[in-house]
Design an enzyme around this catalytic site. Structure first.
Site, PDB file in Angstrom:
ATOM      1  CD  GLU A 147     -20.232 -22.316 -35.283  1.00 35.25           C
ATOM      2  OE1 GLU A 147     -20.613 -23.169 -36.096  1.00 35.25           O
ATOM      3  OE2 GLU A 147     -19.233 -22.482 -34.557  1.00 35.25           O
ATOM      4  CE1 TYR A 151     -22.901 -26.934 -35.586  1.00 33.03           C
ATOM      5  CE2 TYR A 151     -23.466 -24.898 -36.733  1.00 33.03           C
ATOM      6  CZ  TYR A 151     -22.524 -25.781 -36.265  1.00 33.03           C
ATOM      7  OH  TYR A 151     -21.203 -25.515 -36.463  1.00 33.03           O
ATOM      8  CG  ASP A 170     -21.330 -30.301 -37.309  1.00 31.06           C
ATOM      9  OD1 ASP A 170     -21.104 -31.399 -36.741  1.00 31.06           O
ATOM     10  OD2 ASP A 170     -20.426 -29.600 -37.789  1.00 31.06           O
TER      11      ASP A 170
END
Ligand code: SF4
Length: 347
Positions: free
Chosen positions: A37, A120, A138
């Site tokens: 991520e 996020y 996102d």
């Protein structure tokens, strides 16, 4: 799946068929998912995948990452840009070791408490690895939802952000939040692209208001961009010859601010348009553009006593061989290094 909104049901059916087989999706582990991520936040999947494999090889566990010197983590990050991600990753790994006895968090709120981890990343890891029903928002999700519900408020202002969040919360699957979150992101990456979305292939096209109203090209709405600041950067390059080896003086930049944590020649930044020509300079002008800055660089060579004086004035640095390639330089410096090397030794 009784909890499912019809839109989410259509989305998940599409995702089951179209999800890309990315290596971190195979059997999601929190540490590996966290790495993926962070790496993918500003990086394309094709580039990010190679870095992800290399990172896991170099730092197989959070303990390995925490114990690695920051310089080595920065070097591993070389080429990915936005180095604050590497610094934060390292700081968070240290916090996990120091404050959590090496145990990675489970809930999004606990991930969020680690340095540099935002909503996020926290929501992505908690939903994908632990099934917590928190939505992930996102840039891809913002774009898809702002089109799907034709949201005219700027998504980088509170009203727009709130609207996106409300929809993302309403649409997350309680039973499979990791899949529904990834499906929204995947839809944005593969179908609802910034330009030319493939609406005929879109699983939620029947519900899409922007498609019906012809407004997709104007969504998401964003506030006008900040004006770019023009700056001049003077790099002072001190060189010396020890035996037959050439060295230059390199320092690590402060963690905060431009090129934080990277290695560089001592640099002075001045706001304002650069000069066209600099007779004192050994190399320049070198133009470079960052997100909010337009930079013009000049490199000044110092030898003999001037080089020693310069090194004394920047006591945090060290002499390193000119041919030491294993350094995390700012891109602006990296791209002129071959030319600088040859000019330095000719001087
Ligand atoms: S129908 Fe088109 S604009 Fe609407 S969500 Fe799908 S791809 Fe995006």
């Amino acid at each position: 799946m009784p909890d499912l909104h019809p839109i989410t049901r259509q989305l998940l059916e599409w995702y089951r068929v179209h999800a890309r087989p990315l290596p971190w999706r195979e059997s999601p582990h929190p540490y590996a998912t966290w790495l993926s991520e962070v790496i993918l936040q500003q990086t394309r999947v094709e580039t990010g995948t190679a870095y992800w494999h290399r990172f896991l090889e170099q730092y197989p566990t959070v303990k390995d990452l925490a114990e690695a010197p920051i310089e080595s983590v920065m070097r591993s990050w070389k080429g990915l840009g936005y180095y604050s991600r590497a610094r934060n990753l390292h700081a968070a790994a240290k916090a996990v070791m120091d404050q959590r006895d090496g145990q990675l968090p489970i809930l999004a709120a606990d991930w969020r408490a680690l340095p540099g981890i935002g909503d996020y990343t926290a929501a992505a890891i908690a939903s994908i690895c632990h099934g917590e029903a928190v939505p992930v928002v996102d840039g891809n999700v913002q774009r898809v939802l702002s089109r799907l519900f034709d949201i005219a408020d700027p998504v980088d202002r509170k009203s727009g952000r709130d609207a996106i969040r409300a929809w993302s919360e309403a649409l997350v699957s309680e039973a499979t939040p990791g899949a529904s979150n990834q499906a929204w992101m995947e839809l944005g990456a593969l179908v609802c692209k910034p330009r030319n979305p493939a609406c005929p292939d879109c699983p939620v096209r029947e519900a899409c208001l922007a498609r019906q109203r012809g407004t997709w090209a104007d969504r998401p709405v964003k506030q006008p961009k900040k004006k770019q600041v023009t700056m001049t950067v003077d790099f002072d390059v001190a060189i010396r010859k020890v035996d037959s080896r050439w060295e230059w003086w390199v320092e690590r930049r402060p963690d905060r601010g431009i090129w934080g944590g990277l290695e560089s020649f001592p640099a002075t930044l001045t706001e304002g348009a650069g000069r066209d020509r600099d007779p004192q300079s050994v190399w320049g002008p070198v133009d470079h553009i960052l997100t909010h800055r337009r930079l013009t660089g000049w490199f000044h060579l110092h030898t003999g006593d001037a080089a020693s004086d310069l090194a004394r004035c920047h006591p945090g640095g060290s002499w390193i061989p000119l041919d030491d390639a294993d350094r995390a330089w700012p891109r602006m410096v990296d791209k002129v290094l071959p030319e600088l090397r040859s000019r330095a030794v000719k001087n």
